[in-house]
Design a protein around this motif. Structure first.
Motif, mmCIF file in Angstrom:
data_model
loop_
_atom_site.group_PDB
_atom_site.id
_atom_site.type_symbol
_atom_site.label_atom_id
_atom_site.label_comp_id
_atom_site.label_asym_id
_atom_site.label_seq_id
_atom_site.Cartn_x
_atom_site.Cartn_y
_atom_site.Cartn_z
ATOM 1 N N ASN A 1 0.848 -1.183 0.000
ATOM 2 C CA ASN A 1 0.000 0.000 0.000
ATOM 3 C C ASN A 1 0.881 1.229 0.000
ATOM 4 O O ASN A 1 1.710 1.402 0.878
ATOM 5 N N SER A 2 0.700 2.082 -0.996
ATOM 6 C CA SER A 2 1.470 3.325 -1.059
ATOM 7 C C SER A 2 0.575 4.551 -0.882
ATOM 8 O O SER A 2 1.052 5.677 -0.976
ATOM 9 N N THR A 3 -0.704 4.331 -0.611
ATOM 10 C CA THR A 3 -1.661 5.424 -0.450
ATOM 11 C C THR A 3 -1.809 5.723 1.041
ATOM 12 O O THR A 3 -1.924 4.810 1.855
ATOM 13 N N THR A 4 -1.805 7.001 1.402
ATOM 14 C CA THR A 4 -1.923 7.387 2.811
ATOM 15 C C THR A 4 -3.388 7.402 3.243
ATOM 16 O O THR A 4 -4.307 7.436 2.404
ATOM 17 N N GLY A 5 -3.603 7.407 4.540
ATOM 18 C CA GLY A 5 -4.953 7.516 5.070
ATOM 19 C C GLY A 5 -5.628 8.804 4.616
ATOM 20 O O GLY A 5 -6.816 8.818 4.297
ATOM 21 N N LYS A 6 -4.857 9.893 4.584
ATOM 22 C CA LYS A 6 -5.411 11.170 4.120
ATOM 23 C C LYS A 6 -5.849 11.083 2.663
ATOM 24 O O LYS A 6 -6.915 11.599 2.288
#
Length: 149
Positions: A120-125
């Motif tokens: 996963n390279s996507t942030t929570g934001k």
């Protein structure tokens, strides 16, 4: 064929609406799961496995079939005589919105597969921001169909 579609129109429309509701529910919930998976769980361990399973089942058991049903019933509605006048702007706006919603769906499926693979390279934001996409598209689609501009 057009007689069959015309007589089945209320049933097809009802099935289309139910499919859209199911699809939208999944499109709203899956990114929220991914926010928590990213910020609270990480990419390994028992809780990761539980989140990955929940994301997979939501995507494959609910979201994917609901999208397919939405498209099938929507195309049947488009094929029903007298329902769509292609000289208006609204069917084109709705179509563009549905295509954009499908692209968002595909993006979510790719993110889900990444979690399945421990990536996963996507942030929570970023997931929070992306969670607003289906809402904006829903507004476009619903007003296109109801106002018919």
């Amino acid at each position: 064929m057009s007689d069959i579609l015309s007589s089945a129109y209320p049933w097809i429309k009802g099935l289309h609406i139910m499919s859209v509701i199911s699809w939208m529910a999944a499109l709203f919930y899956l990114p929220r799961l991914m926010v928590h998976h990213t910020e609270r769980v990480g990419l390994s361990g028992e809780t990761h496995e539980i989140f990955a399973m929940m994301e997979y089942k939501l995507a494959k058991v609910i979201m994917q079939p609901a999208m397919m049903a939405t498209w099938v019933f929507g195309l049947l509605l488009v094929a029903t005589p007298g329902i769509v006048y292609w000289g208006d702007v609204w069917p084109w706006l709705k179509g563009a919105g549905v295509i954009a919603m499908t692209v968002f769906h595909i993006w979510l499926m790719r993110r889900m597969r990444g979690f399945q693979n421990g990536e996963n390279s996507t942030t929570g934001k970023q997931y929070r921001i992306m969670n607003e996409v289906p809402t904006l598209l829903m507004i476009l689609i619903v007003f296109s169909v109801t106002v018919k501009f």
